[in-house]
Design an enzyme around this catalytic site. Structure first.
Site, PDB file in Angstrom:
ATOM      1  N   ASP A 135      -3.264   4.374  -2.125  1.00  0.00           N
ATOM      2  CA  ASP A 135      -4.129   4.881  -1.063  1.00  0.00           C
ATOM      3  C   ASP A 135      -4.006   6.401  -0.957  1.00  0.00           C
ATOM      4  O   ASP A 135      -3.385   6.924  -0.034  1.00  0.00           O
ATOM      5  CB  ASP A 135      -3.749   4.206   0.258  1.00  0.00           C
ATOM      6  CG  ASP A 135      -4.573   4.686   1.438  1.00  0.00           C
ATOM      7  OD1 ASP A 135      -5.714   5.132   1.219  1.00  0.00           O
ATOM      8  OD2 ASP A 135      -4.069   4.612   2.581  1.00  0.00           O
ATOM      9  N   LYS A 172       0.848  -1.192   0.000  1.00  0.00           N
ATOM     10  CA  LYS A 172       0.000   0.000   0.000  1.00  0.00           C
ATOM     11  C   LYS A 172       0.881   1.239   0.000  1.00  0.00           C
ATOM     12  O   LYS A 172       1.722   1.417   0.886  1.00  0.00           O
ATOM     13  CB  LYS A 172      -0.924   0.032   1.211  1.00  0.00           C
ATOM     14  CG  LYS A 172      -1.877   1.229   1.202  1.00  0.00           C
ATOM     15  CD  LYS A 172      -2.807   1.208   2.409  1.00  0.00           C
ATOM     16  CE  LYS A 172      -2.159   1.744   3.659  1.00  0.00           C
ATOM     17  NZ  LYS A 172      -1.939   3.229   3.617  1.00  0.00           N
ATOM     18  N   THR A 229     -10.472   4.965  10.365  1.00  0.00           N
ATOM     19  CA  THR A 229     -10.453   4.188  11.605  1.00  0.00           C
ATOM     20  C   THR A 229     -10.081   5.032  12.819  1.00  0.00           C
ATOM     21  O   THR A 229     -10.169   4.563  13.950  1.00  0.00           O
ATOM     22  CB  THR A 229      -9.478   2.999  11.491  1.00  0.00           C
ATOM     23  OG1 THR A 229      -8.202   3.473  11.046  1.00  0.00           O
ATOM     24  CG2 THR A 229     -10.013   1.967  10.523  1.00  0.00           C
ATOM     25  N   ARG A 231       2.216  -0.912  10.950  1.00  0.00           N
ATOM     26  CA  ARG A 231       3.250  -0.853  11.983  1.00  0.00           C
ATOM     27  C   ARG A 231       3.619  -2.202  12.577  1.00  0.00           C
ATOM     28  O   ARG A 231       4.763  -2.404  12.970  1.00  0.00           O
ATOM     29  CB  ARG A 231       2.787   0.087  13.104  1.00  0.00           C
ATOM     30  CG  ARG A 231       2.586   1.527  12.643  1.00  0.00           C
ATOM     31  CD  ARG A 231       1.947   2.351  13.739  1.00  0.00           C
ATOM     32  NE  ARG A 231       1.683   3.722  13.296  1.00  0.00           N
ATOM     33  CZ  ARG A 231       0.544   4.340  13.464  1.00  0.00           C
ATOM     34  NH1 ARG A 231      -0.458   3.723  14.057  1.00  0.00           N
ATOM     35  NH2 ARG A 231       0.392   5.576  13.041  1.00  0.00           N
ATOM     36  N   LYS A 242      -6.970   8.373  -1.583  1.00  0.00           N
ATOM     37  CA  LYS A 242      -8.301   8.822  -1.159  1.00  0.00           C
ATOM     38  C   LYS A 242      -8.789  10.054  -1.930  1.00  0.00           C
ATOM     39  O   LYS A 242      -9.025  11.116  -1.363  1.00  0.00           O
ATOM     40  CB  LYS A 242      -8.306   9.113   0.342  1.00  0.00           C
ATOM     41  CG  LYS A 242      -7.886   7.938   1.219  1.00  0.00           C
ATOM     42  CD  LYS A 242      -7.908   8.318   2.688  1.00  0.00           C
ATOM     43  CE  LYS A 242      -7.525   7.165   3.584  1.00  0.00           C
ATOM     44  NZ  LYS A 242      -6.077   6.819   3.495  1.00  0.00           N
ATOM     45  N   ASP A 282     -12.825  15.133  -4.780  1.00  0.00           N
ATOM     46  CA  ASP A 282     -12.845  16.417  -5.464  1.00  0.00           C
ATOM     47  C   ASP A 282     -14.074  16.426  -6.365  1.00  0.00           C
ATOM     48  O   ASP A 282     -14.911  15.521  -6.303  1.00  0.00           O
ATOM     49  CB  ASP A 282     -11.553  16.593  -6.280  1.00  0.00           C
ATOM     50  CG  ASP A 282     -11.116  18.053  -6.379  1.00  0.00           C
ATOM     51  OD1 ASP A 282     -11.979  18.898  -6.727  1.00  0.00           O
ATOM     52  OD2 ASP A 282      -9.940  18.347  -6.127  1.00  0.00           O
TER      53      ASP A 282
END
Length: 252
Positions: free
Chosen positions: A66, A39, A130, A222, A68, A71
């Protein structure tokens, strides 16, 4: 793609949340024989540009872009056309941009992929981040009600627009599947194995729980990228995912 045919390793995306291409590629190379989809988010893309997509593809990885998009419809259609030309496996747009924006994003991806003779990328709608708790949703964003009902409403809207699925937390998987069916993809960030810290995400879930709930793909960052031995961490997660695979039951 039928999700039942995917190997456990195919269901995991590694979040390359680095500020430079060298570190990102170094991590990807260490994981090359374990997980095949990386990603690429805003920080890495703005630092490295499209070159990071090319370097990952050269190494045989798939890319989940990724960024997002959110617009006006014409601008998002143009962005979708551009990112599709780079051969990404998946990219995302914000459902909050509305039906027309999402429709145009998908249409542009299909048209560009067909023109180039490549696979059409999966276009996924971002429902709520999240990091969004109920108080933030209600008092800051200004949407009443609970997070789950908002996510499910957004998922229905994304499906109506023709998107392939949505990004949501693991806690919304069951409701999305009930509302949109088993073939509608759920991409789940905020995944933490039991031995990893939660950090800044609020609505998190373990890999086992997410897959048993019916998740299509898991985004893990992570727990792998910050581990002392990222490859070992990836293998531990893959073992956990393999053990969580149901022999029968809901379509995965």
């Amino acid at each position: 793609m039928c999700m039942t045919n995917l190997r456990p390793a195919d269901k995991i995306f590694v979040a390359l949340d680095y500020d430079n291409m060298d570190d990102a590629l170094r991590l990807a190379d260490r994981l090359g024989d374990t997980i095949k989809t990386m990603k690429v988010g805003l920080q890495l893309f703005f630092k490295s540009g499209p070159a990071i997509l090319d370097r990952l593809h050269e190494r045989g990885f798939q890319v989940f872009m990724d960024c997002k998009f959110h617009d006006i419809p014409n601008t998002v259609a143009g962005a979708s056309d551009s990112v599709t030309s780079h051969g990404v496996y998946m990219f995302n747009v914000h459902v909050g941009g509305g039906l027309e924006m999402m429709r145009r994003a998908k249409q542009a991806a299909v048209a560009r992929a067909q023109a180039l003779g490549i696979a059409v990328p999966k276009v996924i709608g971002v429902t709520q981040l999240t990091s969004t708790a109920k108080q933030v949703l209600n008092e800051e964003i200004g949407i009443p009600g609970d997070v789950q009902s908002t996510v499910i409403r957004y998922a229905r809207l994304a499906q109506e627009a023709g998107l392939d699925g949505v990004v949501a937390s693991g806690h919304e998987i069951e409701g999305i599947r009930q509302a949109c069916g088993d073939e509608f993809l759920t991409v789940i960030p905020g995944i933490r194995p039991v031995w990893a810290a939660a950090n800044d995400q609020v609505r998190i879930m373990t890999p086992t729980d997410a897959l048993r709930a019916g998740a299509s793909y898991l985004v893990i960052g992570r727990a792998i990228t910050h581990a002392d031995d990222p490859r070992d961490a990836a293998l531990r997660i893959l073992e956990e995912v393999q053990q969580s695979e149901p022999s029968e039951g809901p379509h995965q």
